[in-house]
Design an enzyme around this catalytic site. Sequence first.
Site: not given
Length: 466
Positions: A353-355
């Site tokens: 997720e994301c990072a």
Amino acid sequence: MVVAAPASGSGKTTVATGLMAALRSRGLRISPHKVGPDYIDPGYHTLASGRPGRNLDPWLVGEERIAPLFLHGSRGADLAVVEGVMGLFDGRGGTDFASTAHVARLLDAPVVLVVDAARQSRSVAALVHGFTTFDPRVRVGGVILNRVGSDRHEEMCRAALAGVAPVLGALRRDDAVETPSRHLGLVPAAERAAEAASAVARLGGLVAGSCDLDALVRLAATAPPLPGPAWTPPEPAGAPETAGSGTMGSGTTGPVAGRAAGSDAGRAPRSRPIVAVAGGAAFTFGYAEHVELLRAAGAEVAVFDPLRDERLPEGTGALVIGGGFPEVHAAGLAANEALRREVAAFGGPIAAECAGLLYLCEELDGRRMCGRIRARARMTPRLTLGYREAVAGPSLLTRPGERYRGHEFHRTAVDPPGEPLFRWEGGAGGYGDALLTASYLHLHWAGVPEAAQRLVSSSRSPSVLR
């Protein structure tokens, strides 16, 4: 009790964190909670309370799970403090849904309103009167004044509020308790451990010396018992009971900075698949329930730090790489070439997720990352923020046509976008295949427990195991 405010920036985090620390210093067992999808404030709550900070978000997990999740997190505690989000009545899309008021109603909990008293005196009464009467279903039990300038200023505010709402405390302006911020909010506690612990101790002392703790405890005691059972991490249908499921058993929230604090390795039979969860300073975003769900699904959980560890945990069968600030730590992540190569060659399932998405790309701001995803990531001046209701395509964790509620919060972009895994009104994004789910969407797995079960199930026979 719920700690709320008329608007963001009023001092909710200061008061809520300091209140947790002050009450803990009295010997009370404090359960910390945060309304909304915020990952950073719960890190400070964890330091203040010594228990995992947990989130309560009706949008991400559904209204019906708020009270059960609260009961799960507060099991064994003497008192629970719930920090709100934004202004008391600010919810999704200009509505009340997922607001602090919404959660306060679902918990039937009294509200303490934190009011920034700077540059006003008698007018504070009009403000508080509006908030106490706007929605009679929300019970504002008292006010804590913040940024009071002097004894005289405090006297005027207290006099104005007489008959409007009880004043339970008054905090003076104190630059020494400010927490450093950057492009996405406060700097996470895991990135400044010693300074964060010192700051939390100062906040506890400030609140203890400025607030009526006895009155606040009495107010919290007016919350009636909540009906129904506490939430428990569901196990897969027909799965045998597994050791290690249940609560985290440590004072951490989500991914943790050190392997020993959040690792099950060596404590359970080796027949259980090992799910390695990214932690350390670069990957601080994660919900406590995710680890609990992985354990309930039959996995051991081993935490690794992509900034420091040169190898994945021994026997890793799946990876979870959550959110955080890889853009801040891009140089350090790039320098750990040995781990980057191992992640790139890893043949088991990966949920990111994301990072985690950025870390799996070929590059981040020109620095080499893992290259599992054939795309490049870069910082942008634009903040992308908001709830999303997305329709998924096929991937490791998703099935075509399934609907997911998530949250975006980033200032980066990834090119090329490829065939988007998720689509929502006005947008799309993400990457997926049979062994990968990676996107900007932050999901709360308590609302989609099948995510953890699908990950663990896929990890039982990965293509490549060390």
